[in-house]
Structure formats: structure tokens, C-alpha cells
Write a protein that holds these residues in place. Sequence first.
Motif, PDB file in Angstrom:
ATOM      1  N   ARG A 203       2.859 -13.820  -3.238  1.00  0.00           N
ATOM      2  CA  ARG A 203       1.448 -13.792  -2.829  1.00  0.00           C
ATOM      3  C   ARG A 203       1.163 -12.530  -1.997  1.00  0.00           C
ATOM      4  O   ARG A 203       0.150 -11.871  -2.166  1.00  0.00           O
ATOM      5  CB  ARG A 203       1.110 -15.052  -2.018  1.00  0.00           C
ATOM      6  CG  ARG A 203       1.011 -16.302  -2.876  1.00  0.00           C
ATOM      7  CD  ARG A 203       0.894 -17.537  -2.023  1.00  0.00           C
ATOM      8  NE  ARG A 203      -0.322 -17.570  -1.224  1.00  0.00           N
ATOM      9  CZ  ARG A 203      -1.494 -18.024  -1.662  1.00  0.00           C
ATOM     10  NH1 ARG A 203      -1.603 -18.495  -2.881  1.00  0.00           N
ATOM     11  NH2 ARG A 203      -2.539 -18.035  -0.871  1.00  0.00           N
ATOM     12  N   TYR A 204       2.105 -12.191  -1.112  1.00  0.00           N
ATOM     13  CA  TYR A 204       1.915 -10.991  -0.279  1.00  0.00           C
ATOM     14  C   TYR A 204       1.875  -9.733  -1.161  1.00  0.00           C
ATOM     15  O   TYR A 204       0.999  -8.877  -1.015  1.00  0.00           O
ATOM     16  CB  TYR A 204       3.054 -10.884   0.752  1.00  0.00           C
ATOM     17  CG  TYR A 204       2.956  -9.630   1.588  1.00  0.00           C
ATOM     18  CD1 TYR A 204       2.052  -9.547   2.654  1.00  0.00           C
ATOM     19  CD2 TYR A 204       3.732  -8.505   1.301  1.00  0.00           C
ATOM     20  CE1 TYR A 204       1.938  -8.383   3.404  1.00  0.00           C
ATOM     21  CE2 TYR A 204       3.623  -7.342   2.050  1.00  0.00           C
ATOM     22  CZ  TYR A 204       2.730  -7.291   3.099  1.00  0.00           C
ATOM     23  OH  TYR A 204       2.602  -6.128   3.839  1.00  0.00           O
ATOM     24  N   ILE A 205       2.812  -9.653  -2.089  1.00  0.00           N
ATOM     25  CA  ILE A 205       2.878  -8.460  -2.945  1.00  0.00           C
ATOM     26  C   ILE A 205       1.601  -8.340  -3.777  1.00  0.00           C
ATOM     27  O   ILE A 205       1.020  -7.250  -3.898  1.00  0.00           O
ATOM     28  CB  ILE A 205       4.151  -8.485  -3.826  1.00  0.00           C
ATOM     29  CG1 ILE A 205       5.375  -8.275  -2.929  1.00  0.00           C
ATOM     30  CG2 ILE A 205       4.092  -7.423  -4.922  1.00  0.00           C
ATOM     31  CD1 ILE A 205       6.709  -8.470  -3.604  1.00  0.00           C
TER      32      ILE A 205
ATOM     33  N   ARG B 137      -3.223  -5.459  -5.074  1.00  0.00           N
ATOM     34  CA  ARG B 137      -4.676  -5.488  -5.350  1.00  0.00           C
ATOM     35  C   ARG B 137      -5.426  -4.569  -4.378  1.00  0.00           C
ATOM     36  O   ARG B 137      -6.351  -3.860  -4.772  1.00  0.00           O
ATOM     37  CB  ARG B 137      -5.216  -6.921  -5.243  1.00  0.00           C
ATOM     38  CG  ARG B 137      -4.873  -7.781  -6.464  1.00  0.00           C
ATOM     39  CD  ARG B 137      -5.537  -9.141  -6.358  1.00  0.00           C
ATOM     40  NE  ARG B 137      -5.213 -10.010  -7.461  1.00  0.00           N
ATOM     41  CZ  ARG B 137      -5.832 -10.003  -8.651  1.00  0.00           C
ATOM     42  NH1 ARG B 137      -6.824  -9.173  -8.874  1.00  0.00           N
ATOM     43  NH2 ARG B 137      -5.475 -10.835  -9.614  1.00  0.00           N
ATOM     44  N   GLU B 138      -4.997  -4.580  -3.100  1.00  0.00           N
ATOM     45  CA  GLU B 138      -5.641  -3.690  -2.112  1.00  0.00           C
ATOM     46  C   GLU B 138      -5.441  -2.223  -2.508  1.00  0.00           C
ATOM     47  O   GLU B 138      -6.356  -1.415  -2.429  1.00  0.00           O
ATOM     48  CB  GLU B 138      -5.049  -3.926  -0.720  1.00  0.00           C
ATOM     49  CG  GLU B 138      -5.730  -5.059   0.019  1.00  0.00           C
ATOM     50  CD  GLU B 138      -4.975  -5.491   1.290  1.00  0.00           C
ATOM     51  OE1 GLU B 138      -5.248  -6.599   1.750  1.00  0.00           O
ATOM     52  OE2 GLU B 138      -4.099  -4.725   1.764  1.00  0.00           O
ATOM     53  N   ALA B 139      -4.221  -1.902  -2.947  1.00  0.00           N
ATOM     54  CA  ALA B 139      -3.927  -0.512  -3.346  1.00  0.00           C
ATOM     55  C   ALA B 139      -4.799  -0.116  -4.544  1.00  0.00           C
ATOM     56  O   ALA B 139      -5.314   1.012  -4.611  1.00  0.00           O
ATOM     57  CB  ALA B 139      -2.447  -0.374  -3.693  1.00  0.00           C
TER      58      ALA B 139
ATOM     59  N   TYR C 231       4.842   1.473  -6.034  1.00  0.00           N
ATOM     60  CA  TYR C 231       6.079   0.903  -6.575  1.00  0.00           C
ATOM     61  C   TYR C 231       6.309  -0.454  -5.909  1.00  0.00           C
ATOM     62  O   TYR C 231       6.042  -0.618  -4.708  1.00  0.00           O
ATOM     63  CB  TYR C 231       7.275   1.820  -6.280  1.00  0.00           C
ATOM     64  CG  TYR C 231       7.173   3.174  -6.950  1.00  0.00           C
ATOM     65  CD1 TYR C 231       7.710   3.387  -8.213  1.00  0.00           C
ATOM     66  CD2 TYR C 231       6.529   4.239  -6.323  1.00  0.00           C
ATOM     67  CE1 TYR C 231       7.610   4.628  -8.836  1.00  0.00           C
ATOM     68  CE2 TYR C 231       6.414   5.484  -6.935  1.00  0.00           C
ATOM     69  CZ  TYR C 231       6.963   5.671  -8.191  1.00  0.00           C
ATOM     70  OH  TYR C 231       6.861   6.897  -8.806  1.00  0.00           O
ATOM     71  N   ILE C 232       6.781  -1.403  -6.703  1.00  0.00           N
ATOM     72  CA  ILE C 232       7.167  -2.711  -6.168  1.00  0.00           C
ATOM     73  C   ILE C 232       8.676  -2.813  -6.327  1.00  0.00           C
ATOM     74  O   ILE C 232       9.215  -2.452  -7.381  1.00  0.00           O
ATOM     75  CB  ILE C 232       6.523  -3.858  -6.988  1.00  0.00           C
ATOM     76  CG1 ILE C 232       5.000  -3.731  -7.013  1.00  0.00           C
ATOM     77  CG2 ILE C 232       6.947  -5.220  -6.451  1.00  0.00           C
ATOM     78  CD1 ILE C 232       4.326  -4.658  -8.032  1.00  0.00           C
TER      79      ILE C 232
ATOM     80  N   VAL D 101       5.948  -1.245  -1.912  1.00  0.00           N
ATOM     81  CA  VAL D 101       6.134  -2.519  -1.232  1.00  0.00           C
ATOM     82  C   VAL D 101       7.488  -3.038  -1.702  1.00  0.00           C
ATOM     83  O   VAL D 101       7.747  -3.113  -2.901  1.00  0.00           O
ATOM     84  CB  VAL D 101       4.964  -3.502  -1.496  1.00  0.00           C
ATOM     85  CG1 VAL D 101       4.712  -3.776  -2.962  1.00  0.00           C
ATOM     86  CG2 VAL D 101       5.204  -4.821  -0.754  1.00  0.00           C
ATOM     87  N   PHE D 102       8.367  -3.305  -0.740  1.00  0.00           N
ATOM     88  CA  PHE D 102       9.710  -3.746  -1.115  1.00  0.00           C
ATOM     89  C   PHE D 102      10.181  -4.867  -0.190  1.00  0.00           C
ATOM     90  O   PHE D 102       9.632  -5.057   0.896  1.00  0.00           O
ATOM     91  CB  PHE D 102      10.717  -2.582  -1.087  1.00  0.00           C
ATOM     92  CG  PHE D 102      10.944  -1.940   0.257  1.00  0.00           C
ATOM     93  CD1 PHE D 102      10.108  -0.936   0.724  1.00  0.00           C
ATOM     94  CD2 PHE D 102      12.015  -2.326   1.065  1.00  0.00           C
ATOM     95  CE1 PHE D 102      10.322  -0.331   1.956  1.00  0.00           C
ATOM     96  CE2 PHE D 102      12.250  -1.726   2.303  1.00  0.00           C
ATOM     97  CZ  PHE D 102      11.397  -0.726   2.747  1.00  0.00           C
ATOM     98  N   SER D 103      11.182  -5.607  -0.650  1.00  0.00           N
ATOM     99  CA  SER D 103      11.758  -6.596   0.243  1.00  0.00           C
ATOM    100  C   SER D 103      13.148  -6.125   0.653  1.00  0.00           C
ATOM    101  O   SER D 103      13.830  -5.429  -0.088  1.00  0.00           O
ATOM    102  CB  SER D 103      11.791  -7.976  -0.403  1.00  0.00           C
ATOM    103  OG  SER D 103      12.677  -8.001  -1.479  1.00  0.00           O
TER     104      SER D 103
END
Length: 295
Positions: free
Chosen positions: A84-86, A91-93, A178-179, A210-212
Motif C-alpha cells: 500500500r505504501y509503495i 502514484r504520487e511520483a 525504481y521500486i 522506493v526500496f525496502s
Amino acid sequence: MEQDKASSTAYTVLQGTLYTANKSQYASLVSEDVITACQQILQASEIGRARLKQLESKSYNLLASFAEKILMPGITLHYVLRKRYIEEVVREALTDGVTQVVNLGAGFDSLAWRLHKEYSEVNFIEIDHPATNAEKEKALFDTQPENLSLLAIDFSQTDTKGALSQFDRFDPSRPTIYICEGVLMYLKKQDVDLLFKNLKELTGTSTRIVFSALEPMSSANNNTGLLLRIYLKLVSEPLNWTISSTDISEFLDKQAFKLLEIADTPLLAEKSLKGIKHGTLHKGEYLVLARVKEA
Ligand SMILES: C[S@@+](CC[C@H](N)C(=O)[O-])C[C@H]1O[C@@H](n2cnc3c(N)ncnc32)[C@H](O)[C@@H]1O
């Protein structure tokens, strides 16, 4: 990881997402289109169908609940919270002018699949091992969409920069996010460093990521156990790279990236779990949003 088999952990994330969606208190957190995509991917392979069947079994659900408690408390809900966060930051980007989304180690994630129709002007690329890509392609792609493509790379063996820059669907002039979700912990430190260097060189100052990342197993901010490491070794996906969230800013600085946000357990809960009664939350994996520093 076994080269000829689709990623076991990618199946686990899908199964965990459906397992969470089946719980009445969390059902609102997983949208119908996510559920449909997860089911469609699992339906397409023998392993996937077995995992779907498990979800229908009462004894499996009891066993899964017990295994989760001793291996990684709260992990199945965490898969949903991190996705959900990603989705929110991607979407914001896109609203902010980004026109290319590259998911590194996309596994069976459905975000690009779901967004490529909604954002027809955005270019989506998903990268993973050939065996995992092949399963996904079989499950979702009747025809090749114009703005979504899959690229097979092993980050530890192939030069990501070379492979992406030679890929005709990749456009280095597009502002890109990039995810990298649930992937970096499986790579060696030198491969993580190289990946960040490559991304910066590929798309320059427009680059966001965005990465974990995973807290060290010994950290008080990690509630997973030794049994998890043994399990991941058994499925040939051992953990290699961990980093404390307190060291992330310095790590990014060395890569010439700027930290924008760390989404740890409290922030993920604040974003998605307001008013929802929940059990123990996962602590260990957190999300990081960053962008390349202006020269
Ligand atoms: C835990 S799964 C996460 C999948 C997806 N990102 C998600 O969160 O739903 C890890 C993924 O990383 C991929 N992966 C791990 N090491 C890799 C490597 N060296 N090269 C390419 N993909 C890799 C696996 O194939 C798998 O799909």
C-alpha cells in the motif's frame, strides 16, 4: 536461488497477501483488483494452485498462523502494508511528472500490471529472474502490452545498467522511479552498491527509488527469529544485506542519493491501520523513499 524455478518468496508474498485479505478485519486493505491479480497468477502454475488450495484449508490456516508467530510475527499483514505504501508513493511520483516505473525484482507483484492501463503514457518495466518472469508472463500476458514489459536479469550476474540501456523498451530520458521491494536483502553488499550506482548513471538526477531494507537480525527493531534464516537458506534465498534504519541516510549519501522518507512499522500502521484492531506488527523490514541528489 534456484535458477530454473520461479522464486519461492515471490509466491509467499502473493499467498500472504491473499491470506491477509481473507481476514475480515483486514479485508478493506486489499482491493478487488489486487485479489484478482494474485489469484490469476497463482492459478497459472501447479505450485500456485497448490498454494491457493492451502488457503482454503482450515488446518493450513492454523499452521500458517503458528508458523508466522514463530518465524516472522506480523509478516503477512506487513506485505499488504508495504505494498500500500509503495503504491501511494508511486502514484504520487506519477502525479509529480515521473513517466517511467521500473520494478527491480518485481516477482509476482501486481502494481505495474494494474497501473499500466490507468497510466497509458507511462512506461512500466519489471525485472526478475527468467523463471519468475516466465510464470508471470504465462499468467497475465495474452498479448504484450505496449507500455509494460518484462526483462530477465540476475542482478548478481548481469550488469543491470548494460542490460537496461540495451533494452529498447527502456527510455533513459524519462523521469524514473525504481521500486525494489523485498529484494535488496538477498543481494550481496557489493551488488547493492553497484545497483544504486547503475540507477543513478542510467536516469540521472530525475531518479527516484522506493526500496525496502532489513534491520540486522540482532536489532531491537527486528522481531524475526533465527528459524527464518534457516527457512530462507532451505529455499535457497538466504539473507545477505541488512542495514539499520539509523544508517540509511549515510548509506544513501555515499550513493549520492538523498533520503526523503523512512516508512517504518509505526508510519505504515499510521497510514493504513487507523481504527483497525490488529495483532503483533512485523518489525524488521522498512521502506525507504529517496532520490538522486542534484549535482
Ligand atoms: C521476496 S520476493 C519479492 C517480490 C516482489 N518484489 C514483491 O515484493 O512482491 C524477491 C524477488 O527478488 C527476486 N530476486 C532475488 N535475487 C535476485 C537477483 N539476483 N536477480 C534478480 N531477481 C532477484 C526474486 O526472484 C523474487 O522475485
